[in-house]
Design a protein around this motif. Structure first.
Motif, PDB file in Angstrom:
ATOM      1  N   ASN A   3      34.943  56.132 -28.471  1.00 27.57           N
ATOM      2  CA  ASN A   3      35.898  55.031 -28.333  1.00 27.57           C
ATOM      3  C   ASN A   3      35.594  53.938 -29.361  1.00 27.57           C
ATOM      4  N   LYS A   4      36.378  52.889 -29.338  1.00 29.81           N
ATOM      5  CA  LYS A   4      36.242  51.820 -30.329  1.00 29.81           C
ATOM      6  C   LYS A   4      34.921  51.074 -30.197  1.00 29.81           C
ATOM      7  N   THR A   5      34.424  50.964 -28.951  1.00 32.30           N
ATOM      8  CA  THR A   5      33.152  50.274 -28.760  1.00 32.30           C
ATOM      9  C   THR A   5      32.021  51.006 -29.463  1.00 32.30           C
ATOM     10  N   ASN A   6      32.013  52.354 -29.376  1.00 34.30           N
ATOM     11  CA  ASN A   6      30.991  53.137 -30.071  1.00 34.30           C
ATOM     12  C   ASN A   6      31.041  52.892 -31.574  1.00 34.30           C
ATOM     13  N   VAL A   7      32.251  52.845 -32.111  1.00 31.14           N
ATOM     14  CA  VAL A   7      32.409  52.632 -33.553  1.00 31.14           C
ATOM     15  C   VAL A   7      31.988  51.218 -33.930  1.00 31.14           C
TER      16      VAL A   7
ATOM     17  N   VAL B  31      28.087  45.482 -40.534  1.00 30.73           N
ATOM     18  CA  VAL B  31      29.515  45.174 -40.629  1.00 30.73           C
ATOM     19  C   VAL B  31      30.004  44.737 -39.248  1.00 30.73           C
ATOM     20  N   GLU B  32      30.535  43.523 -39.153  1.00 32.24           N
ATOM     21  CA  GLU B  32      31.056  42.999 -37.892  1.00 32.24           C
ATOM     22  C   GLU B  32      32.585  43.049 -37.912  1.00 32.24           C
ATOM     23  N   VAL B  33      33.173  43.780 -36.978  1.00 33.49           N
ATOM     24  CA  VAL B  33      34.627  43.850 -36.858  1.00 33.49           C
ATOM     25  C   VAL B  33      35.000  43.758 -35.384  1.00 33.49           C
ATOM     26  N   GLU B  34      36.214  43.337 -35.125  1.00 35.76           N
ATOM     27  CA  GLU B  34      36.743  43.336 -33.768  1.00 35.76           C
ATOM     28  C   GLU B  34      37.370  44.699 -33.469  1.00 35.76           C
ATOM     29  N   GLU B  35      37.348  45.074 -32.205  1.00 34.65           N
ATOM     30  CA  GLU B  35      37.907  46.375 -31.824  1.00 34.65           C
ATOM     31  C   GLU B  35      39.394  46.454 -32.148  1.00 34.65           C
ATOM     32  N   SER B  36      40.081  45.305 -32.120  1.00 37.58           N
ATOM     33  CA  SER B  36      41.511  45.301 -32.426  1.00 37.58           C
ATOM     34  C   SER B  36      41.789  45.681 -33.880  1.00 37.58           C
ATOM     35  N   CYS B  37      40.775  45.597 -34.741  1.00 36.11           N
ATOM     36  CA  CYS B  37      40.945  45.937 -36.159  1.00 36.11           C
ATOM     37  C   CYS B  37      40.721  47.422 -36.430  1.00 36.11           C
ATOM     38  N   LEU B  38      40.317  48.182 -35.416  1.00 37.90           N
ATOM     39  CA  LEU B  38      39.983  49.596 -35.602  1.00 37.90           C
ATOM     40  C   LEU B  38      41.135  50.485 -35.172  1.00 37.90           C
ATOM     41  N   THR B  39      41.360  51.535 -35.936  1.00 33.41           N
ATOM     42  CA  THR B  39      42.331  52.575 -35.569  1.00 33.41           C
ATOM     43  C   THR B  39      41.584  53.894 -35.505  1.00 33.41           C
ATOM     44  N   MET B  40      41.557  54.497 -34.314  1.00 32.16           N
ATOM     45  CA  MET B  40      40.791  55.724 -34.095  1.00 32.16           C
ATOM     46  C   MET B  40      41.605  56.948 -34.488  1.00 32.16           C
TER      47      MET B  40
END
Length: 238
Positions: free
Chosen positions: A159-163, A172-181
Motif C-alpha cells: 500500500n501507499k504507507t509501505n512506499v 525522500v519525504e512525500v505525502e501519500e496523496s502524491c503517490l499513484t500505485m
C-alpha cells in the motif's frame, strides 16, 4: 491595606528568588502554556480606590482558549543557498518553524524582514519563479530505484504507507496523496513502478523492487538490486 499588600508582594519576590538560588536543577526553559479564561460570575464594582469584594464563586473560571495548542504559522524566510527539496538561493518562501530554526537559520536562511528584502534587491527570486527546484526534484527522483522490504512471515498487500516509509528511508519525504500505485494488487516480491506527483502538477515514474525480510535472516534470499541512485549517462559520456 495597600501598604500591607505591597509588603506581601515584596516578601513573595524574596521567597521566589531564594527558592531559585536553592534549586539549581529548576527548569526555567520557556514553555508554550498560555490559556485564556473568563470568570463564570461577573465581579461586582468596588468603591473608588478599593478592590471589589470577591466571593468564592468569583474565583470560578471558564476555559475560553488554549493558546499553546494552536498550530504555529510557517515562517517566511530568504534562502541564502540552494537547498535540495526546499528552494534555490534568493527564494522568498514560507517554511515550517521547526525546519527553519533547527536546520536553516542562520547559515542557510534568514528572516524575510523588510531590511533583509531590501538588501537582497535584484537577487531576490520570488516563490512563483522558483520552479527549478521542482524540475531538479523530478530529475533526481527519476534516478531512484526504490527498495521496499516487506514482512516474509505473514501475508501482506503493498500500500501507499509501505512506499512512503521506503521513500523516507531513502531520504525522500512525500505525502501519500502524491503517490499513484500500480493498478494490479501487489502481494509478492517483484519489480514495480510507481508514480510521484510533485507540486500537484508534474509526475515522475519511479522503479522499485519489493522483497521479503524474515526474523531469521538466513531465510532471506539476497536480491540483486540496481544502485539506489543511478544517473543515466548523457550523450557523449564514455
Amino acid at each position: 491595606m495597600l501598604r500591607s499588600s505591597l509588603q506581601a508582594v515584596k516578601e513573595l519576590g524574596q521567597l521566589l528568588r531564594s527558592a531559585v538560588r536553592g534549586a539549581p536543577c529548576l527548569n526555567v526553559d520557556q514553555t508554550r502554556s498560555t490559556v485564556v479564561v473568563e470568570r463564570v460570575y461577573p465581579t461586582p464594582l468596588g468603591k473608588v480606590g478599593q478592590m471589589p469584594p470577591l466571593k468564592n464563586k468569583h474565583r470560578v473560571y471558564r476555559l475560553r482558549e488554549r493558546v499553546h495548542s494552536k498550530p504555529t504559522p510557517p515562517i517566511k524566510c530568504i534562502l541564502l543557498e540552494d537547498i535540495k527539496g526546499v528552494g534555490v538561493k534568493g527564494s522568498v518562501i514560507s517554511v515550517d518553524r521547526g525546519l527553519f530554526r533547527n536546520k536553516l537559520y542562520p547559515t542557510k536562511a534568514t528572516y524575510a524582514s523588510p531590511e533583509n528584502l531590501a538588501e537582497l534587491g535584484d537577487e531576490r527570486v520570488d516563490e512563483t519563479r522558483a520552479t527549478p527546484t521542482a524540475r531538479q526534484t523530478l530529475e533526481q527522483l527519476s534516478w531512484l530505484h526504490l527498495r521496499i522490504p516487506m514482512n516474509g512471515e505473514r501475508p501482506w498487500t503493498l500500500n501507499k504507507t509501505n512506499v512512503k516509509v521506503a521513500l523516507r528511508k531513502m531520504g525522500v519525504e512525500v505525502e501519500e496523496s502524491c503517490l499513484t500505485m500500480p493498478t494490479e494488487t501487489i502481494t509478492e516480491p517483484q519489480e514495480i513502478s510507481i508514480s510521484i506527483t510533485v507540486n500537484k502538477m508534474e509526475t515522475v515514474h519511479v522503479k522499485g523492487t519489493v522483497f521479503h525480510i524474515h526474523k531469521d535472516t538466513s531465510e532471506d534470499f539476497p536480491p540483486t538490486f540496481p544502485p539506489v541512485w543511478s544517473k543515466p549517462k548523457e550523450a557523449g559520456d564514455s
